[in-house]
Design an enzyme around this catalytic site. Sequence first.
Site, PDB file in Angstrom:
ATOM      1  N   ALA A   1       0.808  -1.227   0.000  1.00 54.31           N
ATOM      2  CA  ALA A   1       0.000   0.000   0.000  1.00 54.31           C
ATOM      3  C   ALA A   1       0.837   1.271   0.000  1.00 54.31           C
ATOM      4  O   ALA A   1       0.298   2.356  -0.204  1.00 54.31           O
ATOM      5  CB  ALA A   1      -0.929   0.006   1.210  1.00 54.31           C
TER       6      ALA A   1
ATOM      7  N   TYR B   1      11.851 -10.819 -13.633  1.00 57.39           N
ATOM      8  CA  TYR B   1      10.597 -10.109 -13.370  1.00 57.39           C
ATOM      9  C   TYR B   1       9.496 -10.603 -14.308  1.00 57.39           C
ATOM     10  O   TYR B   1       8.359 -10.838 -13.883  1.00 57.39           O
ATOM     11  CB  TYR B   1      10.814  -8.609 -13.554  1.00 57.39           C
ATOM     12  CG  TYR B   1       9.611  -7.746 -13.242  1.00 57.39           C
ATOM     13  CD1 TYR B   1       9.191  -7.556 -11.927  1.00 57.39           C
ATOM     14  CD2 TYR B   1       8.909  -7.105 -14.260  1.00 57.39           C
ATOM     15  CE1 TYR B   1       8.097  -6.756 -11.632  1.00 57.39           C
ATOM     16  CE2 TYR B   1       7.813  -6.299 -13.972  1.00 57.39           C
ATOM     17  CZ  TYR B   1       7.417  -6.129 -12.664  1.00 57.39           C
ATOM     18  OH  TYR B   1       6.321  -5.330 -12.379  1.00 57.39           O
TER      19      TYR B   1
END
Length: 240
Positions: free
Chosen positions: A10, A148
């Site tokens: 967050a 990734y």
Amino acid sequence: MAQNVLIIGASGDIGIAIARQRVKKGDQLILHFHSNHSVITELAEEIASEQVLQIIQADLSMEEGINKLLSSLVFQVDSVIFASGKTEFGLFQDVEEKSFTELLTLHVHAPLKITKQLLPSMIRNQFGRLIFITSIWGEVGASNEVLYSTVKGAQNSFVKALAKEVGASNVTVNAVSPGFIDTKMNGSLLTAERSEIYETIPLKRAGFPHEVAEAVSFLLDRQTSFLNSHILPVTGGWMI
């Protein structure tokens, strides 16, 4: 109807934008972060106190951090948004084994373990929303970001497979797949490098975190409850 939403990551640019969007919808938030304590504090102060149920610090690139997060949860979780992440730039042959472990744990092992713990409650309640922030590289791959690309591809496969397994319990599993977004992760690029990328994007610009958040909100809303197993591209038409 308001939800209890757990946002993993967050304190990142996209995670912040998602939190702000869900607050507007009236949801109550459980905010996870790793190290950006000042950022998460500012975000929590910005949100009405009754809408922040809990703030949890944990390093999800380590098993201990995953266990800390799971043992800290004290509220029912209706929806989870997996927005945390990091990348590793460079030739695959030069990637250190430590990076293998960190990225696989953060992007694959942690989300799977978190999901496994939260699913039984969602299934009992006959409601749940799981949303992953993946990447265009998880679909088409990128040189110099092989690791990734690999872990984001794994997330996409997990979304598609799990959605078929839990859909009958009114638990949907979807993903948002961003292209080039104006975040800190891309902050090291030179102006010339950015201009070169913009030329390959039909909209001729980067996307913004709030645009990713809008896509997440679309998938979370009950009006779109028939969307399942979907990888929603937010790319401005950029397909490499």
